[in-house]
Design a protein around this motif. Sequence first.
Motif, short mmCIF file in Angstrom:
data_model
loop_
_atom_site.label_atom_id
_atom_site.label_comp_id
_atom_site.label_asym_id
_atom_site.label_seq_id
_atom_site.Cartn_x
_atom_site.Cartn_y
_atom_site.Cartn_z
N GLU A 68 0.91 3.26 -0.96
CA GLU A 68 2.26 2.71 -0.98
C GLU A 68 2.63 2.39 -2.43
O GLU A 68 1.81 1.89 -3.20
CB GLU A 68 2.32 1.42 -0.16
CG GLU A 68 2.05 1.60 1.32
CD GLU A 68 3.24 2.17 2.08
OE1 GLU A 68 4.34 2.28 1.46
OE2 GLU A 68 3.09 2.49 3.27
N LYS A 70 5.21 0.18 -4.57
CA LYS A 70 6.20 -0.89 -4.50
C LYS A 70 7.43 -0.53 -5.32
O LYS A 70 7.33 -0.14 -6.48
CB LYS A 70 5.59 -2.19 -5.02
CG LYS A 70 6.53 -3.38 -4.92
CD LYS A 70 5.87 -4.65 -5.41
CE LYS A 70 6.82 -5.84 -5.31
NZ LYS A 70 6.19 -7.09 -5.80
N ASP A 106 2.86 1.38 -11.79
CA ASP A 106 1.77 1.02 -10.88
C ASP A 106 0.45 1.07 -11.65
O ASP A 106 0.02 2.14 -12.10
CB ASP A 106 1.74 1.98 -9.69
CG ASP A 106 0.85 1.46 -8.56
OD1 ASP A 106 -0.29 1.05 -8.83
OD2 ASP A 106 1.32 1.48 -7.41
#
Length: 339
Positions: A68, A70, A106
């Motif tokens: 995932e 964000k 990330d």
Amino acid sequence: MKKRITILMVLCLALSCALFAQGAMETEKLPVKVLILPKFEIGDISSDFPGEAQYYYDAYVKDGEAYEIKGAFEGNKLYYKDGVALYLTGMGKVNTAVSLTAILSDERFDFSDCYFFSTGCAGSAREYTVMGDVFVITACIDFDLGHHADNREMKDQEATTWFHDEGYDSSSYKLLNQDLANKVFELVKDTELSTTDKTRRVMAKTFDDAEWATRDPKVQKGTTVSGDNYWKGVYDEANALLMAETYGAPDPYALTEMEDVALAVVLDRFGLLDKYIVIRDSVNMDVFMYGSTPENLWSIDDSLASDDSVESADIFATARKNNFLVGSKVVDAIILGNL
């Protein structure tokens, strides 16, 4: 007593080193050699009709890890396997820019030695292209930045309706790494591409059997113009040609799509633009085809992926395969360290 203190100090130091090493292992980043950036998929990401991601997903990241991200496109995951990552950014400049920014921010991933590979379909310019062509892009232009007028407001209603504004130049035009683009082109230029009989017929009928319109598709270099507007027609084609001329693009305007300049802007701001590669295929022309008009084309559900499409004939799946035949050579070269 001193001996005990010394032993305790040694044990504490050893424990600290072990904890530090464990922490370092836990935070070690995943190295990414190439980040593949398609924009949309049709149906499932694997094993059905191919959109922009499927061939690359199946070849490089299937059965890998899924993460995932964000702040990126809701519901999409970053797929990672053996140094290759793939993410569906969503369509349009805002979606792609936000998605790539979120990915680069990330901290689980190391992009320091990464190539950024944008892939997708596009509409293409008359005379220079045919449906099924694949392009190595050498420059990206933002269709929407500048000033636009409706031709009905112009004194000369046949004139171009885009006006350059230098205030946007830092975002509206991105020259890609020409050495890298040339290396990529030399690697893929002789790739044999396919078309369909229906596509040839549609091109021949639309463009009065012009020799350029019925040639075999091929790999070329070109400039792409990214618009959040899905535009079509001779007036905006003239604007796109003017943009490429105004910015001094090294290769002709060839394609129009909706994302590549946004990705270029993000990469430039992260200091990564020199590792950006764009491979696009043509699935329709930038003017109205086969007697279609805005009213009869966009008031119906005319999917480009349909074999009955007024706009793209039945070239979509074939063009996606063409894209992968070209693009996989590039990805393989990156993985092997040969680019």
